[in-house]
Design a protein around this motif. Structure first.
Motif, short mmCIF file in Angstrom:
data_model
loop_
_atom_site.label_atom_id
_atom_site.label_comp_id
_atom_site.label_asym_id
_atom_site.label_seq_id
_atom_site.Cartn_x
_atom_site.Cartn_y
_atom_site.Cartn_z
N ASN A 34 0.85 -1.19 0.00
CA ASN A 34 0.00 0.00 0.00
C ASN A 34 0.88 1.24 0.00
N ILE A 35 0.41 2.28 -0.66
CA ILE A 35 1.07 3.58 -0.65
C ILE A 35 0.09 4.55 0.00
N ALA A 36 0.14 4.60 1.32
CA ALA A 36 -0.87 5.33 2.10
C ALA A 36 -0.54 6.81 2.20
N GLY A 37 -1.54 7.60 2.57
CA GLY A 37 -1.38 9.03 2.79
C GLY A 37 -2.63 9.81 2.49
N PHE A 38 -3.25 9.55 1.34
CA PHE A 38 -4.49 10.24 1.00
C PHE A 38 -5.65 9.78 1.88
N ASP A 39 -5.47 8.65 2.59
CA ASP A 39 -6.48 8.16 3.51
C ASP A 39 -6.29 8.68 4.92
N PHE A 40 -5.17 9.35 5.21
CA PHE A 40 -4.92 9.84 6.56
C PHE A 40 -6.04 10.82 6.94
N GLY A 41 -6.56 10.64 8.14
CA GLY A 41 -7.68 11.45 8.61
C GLY A 41 -9.00 10.76 8.50
N CYS A 42 -9.04 9.61 7.80
CA CYS A 42 -10.30 8.86 7.66
C CYS A 42 -10.34 7.78 8.75
N SER A 43 -11.32 7.87 9.63
CA SER A 43 -11.42 6.97 10.78
C SER A 43 -12.32 5.78 10.46
N ILE A 44 -12.34 4.82 11.39
CA ILE A 44 -13.16 3.62 11.19
C ILE A 44 -14.65 3.92 11.25
N THR A 45 -15.03 5.13 11.65
CA THR A 45 -16.44 5.55 11.62
C THR A 45 -16.82 6.15 10.27
N GLY A 46 -15.85 6.22 9.36
CA GLY A 46 -16.12 6.82 8.05
C GLY A 46 -16.11 8.32 8.06
N GLN A 47 -15.63 8.92 9.14
CA GLN A 47 -15.44 10.36 9.17
C GLN A 47 -14.06 10.68 8.65
N ASP A 48 -13.92 11.82 7.99
CA ASP A 48 -12.67 12.12 7.31
C ASP A 48 -12.29 13.58 7.55
N ASN A 49 -11.18 13.77 8.23
CA ASN A 49 -10.63 15.11 8.43
C ASN A 49 -9.68 15.39 7.28
N LEU A 50 -10.15 16.15 6.32
CA LEU A 50 -9.39 16.36 5.09
C LEU A 50 -8.06 17.05 5.32
N ASN A 127 -13.19 4.02 3.43
CA ASN A 127 -14.19 4.59 4.35
C ASN A 127 -14.96 3.60 5.21
N TYR A 128 -14.58 2.32 5.21
CA TYR A 128 -15.17 1.35 6.14
C TYR A 128 -16.69 1.21 5.96
N ALA A 129 -17.16 1.35 4.71
CA ALA A 129 -18.58 1.24 4.34
C ALA A 129 -19.42 2.37 4.90
N ARG A 130 -18.80 3.50 5.21
CA ARG A 130 -19.51 4.58 5.89
C ARG A 130 -19.18 5.95 5.30
N TRP A 131 -20.09 6.88 5.59
CA TRP A 131 -19.83 8.31 5.39
C TRP A 131 -20.30 8.98 6.68
N ASN A 132 -19.36 9.51 7.43
CA ASN A 132 -19.66 10.20 8.69
C ASN A 132 -20.53 9.37 9.62
N GLY A 133 -20.11 8.12 9.81
CA GLY A 133 -20.76 7.26 10.78
C GLY A 133 -21.96 6.49 10.29
N GLN A 134 -22.45 6.78 9.11
CA GLN A 134 -23.66 6.14 8.59
C GLN A 134 -23.30 5.16 7.48
N ILE A 135 -23.90 3.97 7.54
CA ILE A 135 -23.54 2.87 6.64
C ILE A 135 -24.22 3.00 5.29
N ILE A 136 -23.46 2.75 4.25
CA ILE A 136 -23.98 2.81 2.88
C ILE A 136 -25.16 1.86 2.72
N GLY A 137 -26.26 2.38 2.18
CA GLY A 137 -27.42 1.56 1.88
C GLY A 137 -28.19 1.07 3.09
N GLN A 138 -27.74 1.49 4.28
CA GLN A 138 -28.40 1.04 5.51
C GLN A 138 -28.50 2.21 6.49
#
Length: 351
Positions: A34-50, A127-138
């Motif tokens: 993996n070449i990480a970095g653009f994901d930094f700030g994205c938590s397991i809740t799907g929240q992302d500090n840009l 994003n762990y199937a989420r956007w700001n804590g809410q699950i995609i499609g659910q």
């Protein structure tokens, strides 16, 4: 005469979506990190500090991810890189909107640097199937909103046969696996409308666990198909770490995962004529992780009819001196030096 891998792909209908087959005696098709970095700030809740995103590109003020990839290809024989990025980063926090010209443009610089090495490049929404804590499609983003971002990405990279679409990093605690499979299907359908042949990685629940895949997520994901009814290029995405709690946060490893995860998964994949790619695995630069990761990789290489490869976690923008699972090489003049774990287990040839 068809090799074992080619025959397996033919049964799965996936030959056209993959590069030339590798004989199983020489190991898996894909090796990388993996070449990480653009994901930094994205938590397991799907929240992302840009503001925490750290582009792994010297041209953007970060570390030399392009140089890392060039080294990994030239000196270590790697041929695939996973490029994690936050969903919010790509859209500049505008759910359902267009790819942000500035942010998506910066990410594209990493994609192009990857493609320039000749390697395969996995676009990974992290994003762990989420956007700001809410699950995609659910209860969270709709399947249409999820499909829309993938439609845009697929359109952007449709002409690049070495792009791989990694639909979602590590879904977890998703309450309804059948509804999640519907969300994955929406993304696949959107991608295939414009990109007919590239590989698509299908992620399950339970942090994309290789161990849980056969019994929990796998049966639902097997129903995901291309619009023409085939399964061409649809690859099961799995992760597996080797530490005491399978979190990938400890520098010591305690298992090679063969009897508990990869052997049962291999049996399940063969029974269903499918294949998997391990897009996250790794450990500390320690003797225990060298022992167990090398053993795990040896098993994958010996079962390359169903395992396409492995991608270590992680190089890119991590600190090579402070990050527990660093695979970041260090540079002295024009020479790169690999971490001990990469050198011992992941690299395909000596650097």
């Amino acid at each position: 005469m068809l090799s074992t891998l080619t025959a397996a792909l033919a049964m799965a209908g996936a030959v056209s979506a993959l590069p030339a087959a590798r004989d199983t005696t020489t190991g898996v098709q894909f090796v990388g990190t993996n070449i990480a970095g653009f994901d930094f700030g994205c938590s397991i809740t799907g929240q992302d500090n840009l503001t925490q995103a750290t582009p792994p590109l010297s041209a953007l003020g970060g570390p030399d991810g392009a140089g890392q990839m060039q080294h990994f290809v030239k000196d270590d024989g790697m041929n695939i890189f996973r490029l994690p990025v936050g969903w919010q980063y790509l859209l500049n926090n505008n759910l359902g909107g267009k790819l942000d010209a500035t942010n998506a443009g910066k990410y594209d610089q990493l994609v192009q640097a990857c493609l320039a090495t000749g390697a395969y490049c996995i676009i990974d929404i992290h994003n762990y199937a989420r956007w700001n804590g809410q699950i995609i499609g659910q209860g969270g983003p709709t399947n249409d909103q999820f499909a829309n971002v993938w439609s845009q990405l697929a359109t952007k990279y449709a002409a690049q046969e070495k792009i791989v679409f990694g639909i979602m990093n590590e879904p977890h605690d998703v309450p309804d696996i059948d509804k999640w499979a519907d969300s994955v299907q929406a993304a696949v359908t959107a991608i295939r409308a414009v990109a007919a042949k590239q590989m698509i990685l299908l992620p399950g629940n339970d942090w994309t666990s290789a161990q849980q895949m056969p019994t929990k997520s796998g049966p639902a994901l097997l129903k995901v198909k291309n619009p023409d009814g085939s399964f061409d290029g649809l690859i099961i995405d799995v992760h597996k770490y080797l530490d005491s709690d399978n979190s990938g946060t400890h520098t010591e490893c305690v298992t090679d995962n063969i009897s508990t995860a990869f052997s049962p998964l291999a049996t399940w994949l063969r029974a269903n004529k499918r294949q998997a790619l391990n897009t996250e695995t790794g450990g500390g630069n320690t003797a225990s992780c060298q022992k167990y990761l090398c053993s795990q990789i040896d098993f994958l290489n010996k079962n390359s009819d169903v395992f396409l490869g492995y991608v270590g976690w992680s190089a890119g923008a991590f600190s090579p001196t402070t990050y527990e699972l660093s695979e970041v090489p260090t540079k002295n003049g024009n020479a790169w030096t690999d971490s001990s774990l990469v050198k011992a287990c992941i690299a395909r040839k000596s650097s």
